[in-house]
Design an enzyme around this catalytic site. Structure first.
Site, PDB file in Angstrom:
ATOM      1  N   GLY C   7      17.165  31.711  61.286  1.00 44.24           N
ATOM      2  CA  GLY C   7      18.439  32.394  61.538  1.00 44.24           C
ATOM      3  C   GLY C   7      18.346  33.842  61.108  1.00 44.24           C
ATOM      4  CG  LEU C   8      15.498  35.821  61.821  1.00 44.54           C
ATOM      5  CD1 LEU C   8      14.240  36.178  62.609  1.00 44.54           C
ATOM      6  CD2 LEU C   8      15.292  36.078  60.327  1.00 44.54           C
ATOM      7  N   GLY C   9      20.391  36.450  62.293  1.00 49.82           N
ATOM      8  CA  GLY C   9      21.576  37.201  62.725  1.00 49.82           C
ATOM      9  C   GLY C   9      21.919  38.281  61.719  1.00 49.82           C
ATOM     10  NE  ARG C  10      27.750  40.422  61.069  1.00 52.20           N
ATOM     11  CZ  ARG C  10      28.212  40.855  62.217  1.00 52.20           C
ATOM     12  NH1 ARG C  10      28.135  42.116  62.505  1.00 52.20           N
ATOM     13  NH2 ARG C  10      28.775  40.022  63.082  1.00 52.20           N
ATOM     14  CG  ASN C  86      29.736  30.753  55.357  1.00 55.16           C
ATOM     15  OD1 ASN C  86      29.511  31.030  54.177  1.00 55.16           O
ATOM     16  ND2 ASN C  86      29.950  31.676  56.285  1.00 55.16           N
ATOM     17  CB  SER C 112      29.614  36.398  48.325  1.00 56.21           C
ATOM     18  OG  SER C 112      30.701  37.268  48.589  1.00 56.21           O
ATOM     19  CE  LYS C 164      30.295  33.118  50.348  1.00 60.44           C
ATOM     20  NZ  LYS C 164      30.993  32.780  51.562  1.00 60.44           N
ATOM     21  CG  ASN C 168      34.618  32.637  50.836  1.00 59.54           C
ATOM     22  OD1 ASN C 168      33.834  33.115  50.016  1.00 59.54           O
ATOM     23  ND2 ASN C 168      34.374  32.654  52.143  1.00 59.54           N
ATOM     24  CD  GLU C 171      36.509  36.808  50.759  1.00 59.24           C
ATOM     25  OE1 GLU C 171      35.441  36.424  50.224  1.00 59.24           O
ATOM     26  OE2 GLU C 171      36.671  36.831  51.999  1.00 59.24           O
TER      27      GLU C 171
END
Lengths: 290, 290, 290, 290
Positions: C7-10, C86, C112, C164, C168, C171
């Protein structure tokens, strides 16, 4: 018609009486032999002529599941089981699926009315097939209040318990609204006659309601509720309602807040408020500054 | 007995009728000559025999204040003014203080019941002296519902409007609880017959209430409330209730949340949620990550 | 050390860069061949020397499950899989249980930091065994911020995603608090320089925080956030936090309310407020009375 | 420049030190002669050369009002009074109006930073005229943190205290969000190392903030906050924030809920929950059913 009824506690016992008063035959079973009509569920089933209808009114959870499974082994194709307990709606379809191969029908029926139902009739919220509802309608008619209200066939299996769950969520919110208003009246220096104010609202006001009647009744015996602790349990329905709101992205500010105040009522001390106190101490020193 | 009544709008007009039906004489004044019995407040006062009782039923605020002050100039020692409008409770004692030097009595009376009061009777919450309440009791009897409920002498001047204010705060919370429950039922795939579920609760359930009856009535004509916008005004009472909670340090989670959802309903877009969106954009890039 | 990264997304793409910058060897796989180092997960695994460590950074849900299962078929006893996506904390132990018979270790790592993590380091919250944490520590060191903070071994498998999730939830509450305050400042006639007020709090104030910095940054480019809609998605973590509060009977007024306002932000019209409007119409006539 | 400073308590005393460190002359007065530079306010004024600037840092309410009025009698045209206490914003313009006929200027300055301000600088939020702000800027520069942040001229008289009020409202919400998250972590069986989780968030996370730093600091000395009671006072600002939300129709779910939880923390028993308990008893019998 005939009905098998498993569970003769406060609710089930009263329901047996109300159904019999309507002229039906009830064979009731309870673990407590003093109140049971028969010695076993098997004996109860044996006393019913097919096609049979059996109503379970036992504590939600393991006891309901094992009772339904035991009935599943004793009943025959064409029979119907109705669960009237406080089961979670997600338990209903799995039960129906377990019973279907044997040809046994399943319905769920949320029952409201508390200890007053025996006298006033019970509000019934039913999930199941049209055919099964029609078959059992005489029993529903016996249990529900007189008049056009107090019964709904809400949808397929699960819809009855779902409707009852939302009913209880609303109940939480209404109770909390009344409770908050009463607390404010008690706290204020403007109103001398708080019990009188509550009582007055029972007619003509916008908030007239059964819950208000009950609050008035409680204040009649204890005008400042001095005999009670501010402690409230919650039953599964309130929690499931909030879980459903989360699942379906429905904003449920009031019902969730009502549930949370019940959680708070059971805490000897609030961990969250310890953290707030710790923060205030950290930034303000021992004194209380912001 | 005789009553002067200033303000013959929806509420005042109906009240005139109900009081007259009880056999009393009402001299009503309204700015609208088509519905007024007299041409002026002065003429109204002139038609009443001392000691007079005059009820004001005009919009809260300047109009009520100026009406009371005009009456203060026209009435005599021993007369009584009752304000039945939606005044803030803090306005009552100043009025009483302005009228006292002239020997004119003052009472406040919160009135609930909306457009249904004419038929069902109005719930009345009264603040004032024992003596003044006794004098005006025939009028209160005429307005209130039959039976033991619907009237309270809540305390001294101000207690009536205060009690009505809290009543409305509770009303906000109950309405929101019902509204949230209805929204959840509508959102869920489990319940087919939502209007039927609401209707069924009108008897036997714990949430049976006049507001529930009204929700059922609304759904009868518009089963999904498709004709309505999700927009709700708030009147002063809801806001004052929260202000009082803040003043008296009473936690009012549910009533405050109900007020805030009304505020939200009137916003074309939520500034707060713009800020939330801005923050999400800042830390998550264009995409929506947490 | 070596790391396989799926997985090399953002997020994953930036993490590959940060880990490489720390001197480690990363073999990254992505479905998109333009950014992938290898043609397949199998090729990625083949390029790693045993004992291997593979990090999954793909969308939570089916893709994560199938990726982990594919890895389970390719890896060997002594290898370790870390899921940094996630995922819900309840998915972690089942994965560990599926991998354990093959001798493959499993860890969960909540990450995060959003798009800023590449530059500032990512906050890492890890669940797993002491031994596996020790093995992977060089990778965690590469990803986390410099200094003593930004990493916790929170407990056994599941503890990382749980931590996590609560992060959130907090958050959500902090964002909503800032958003509400900003809305109030904007609404008030007392304060002219709202962006300046926000900016000023970045030092010396009690609310100084990264989220405040980001709000200031957003206002720098758009002082009234006029370019944004008041619309906010929610990710699973906020919902799971409320579900956990319900399960554990923890009152979560603020975090739940923050979640609900997000739900509201996505409604074109509020069904609940339609019901409130319907009730007001029913008891008040067309006009708006209480 | 010279400054008169009335009130040398925790805040005022530290501020005197910080201003002096910046090279200014401070003549401080306090009722406590052990810490006061002069024997009276009059003596303080006499030691200052016109045009004078006097900062009041005394408890909000009567003491501030009488101090400002005393100063109004002692100061001359061209002098300026700055109130740095926690006054309500609505008190500011009346003060300015009382002082204006004498030619004395007035400014309000909200001060944040608690006991840490002496070291880190205080966040200052100022209301007043451009001219007066410019005159007093050296003092503000001395008090504020180094760097571009920590000071805002928010608007005309009143804007400073208003901005500080909203700051504190946000602070309430942020504290509650942290507190709720911490409580959930403590309640859960999934996370072993709760203090470590909090500590880890201090860098790299989205919730990094000064309040989080302080929570970590508190947990360092008392990992379960066992030494604290869950009891939190509230200062005026939180209440005024909610009052303003009500006045301006701004939905403030989170900040209001945070205030209400503080109210709850100070109740030995919850009256509202007594009412809920009473209702449950009424409809459910002695047992707890719904």
């Amino acid at each position: 018609m005939q009905l098998g009824l498993v569970g003769l506690g406060r609710m089930g016992g009263n329901m047996r009486g109300r159904i019999r008063s309507a002229g039906h035959e009830v064979v009731g079973y309870d673990r407590n032999p003093d109140i049971s009509d028969v010695a076993s569920i098997a004996e109860m089933v044996a006393k019913l002529a097919a096609p049979r209808v059996v109503w379970t009114m036992v504590p939600a959870g393991h006891i309901t599941e094992s009772t339904i499974d035991e009935l599943g082994g004793l009943l025959s194709a064409g029979d119907i089981i109705i669960d009237g307990g406080n089961s979670k709606f997600t338990d209903d379809q799995p039960r129906a699926d377990r019973l279907a191969p044997k040809g046994i029908g399943y319905m769920d029926c949320g029952v409201s009315g508390g200890i007053w139902g025996n006298q006033n009739g019970y509000a019934l919220m039913v999930g199941g097939s049209e055919e099964n509802v029609a078959t059992c309608m005489p029993i529903f008619e016996a249990l529900k209040p007189a008049g056009p209200y107090g019964f709904v066939h809400a949808g397929p299996v699960g819809a009855g318990h779902y409707t009852k769950m939302v009913h209880n969520g609303i109940e939480y919110g209404m109770m909390q609204a009344l409770a908050e208003g009463w607390e404010l009246l008690e706290a204020s220096e403007y109103v001398d006659n708080v019990p009188g104010a509550i009582k007055s609202w029972r007619e003509g006001s916008v908030v007239k309601s059964w819950l208000l009647d009950l609050l008035d009744r409680a204040l009649d015996g204890d005008p400042e509720l001095a005999k009670l602790k501010g402690y409230a349990e919650d039953t599964g329905e309130g929690r499931w309602t909030v879980d459903e709101a989360v699942r379906l992205a429905v904003p449920l500010h009031v019902i969730a807040a009502s549930l949370f105040t019940r959680f708070e009522s059971r805490q000897a001390d609030s961990p969250a408020m310890k953290a707030v106190a710790a923060l205030r101490q950290q930034f303000g020193g021992h004194a209380v500054v912001g």
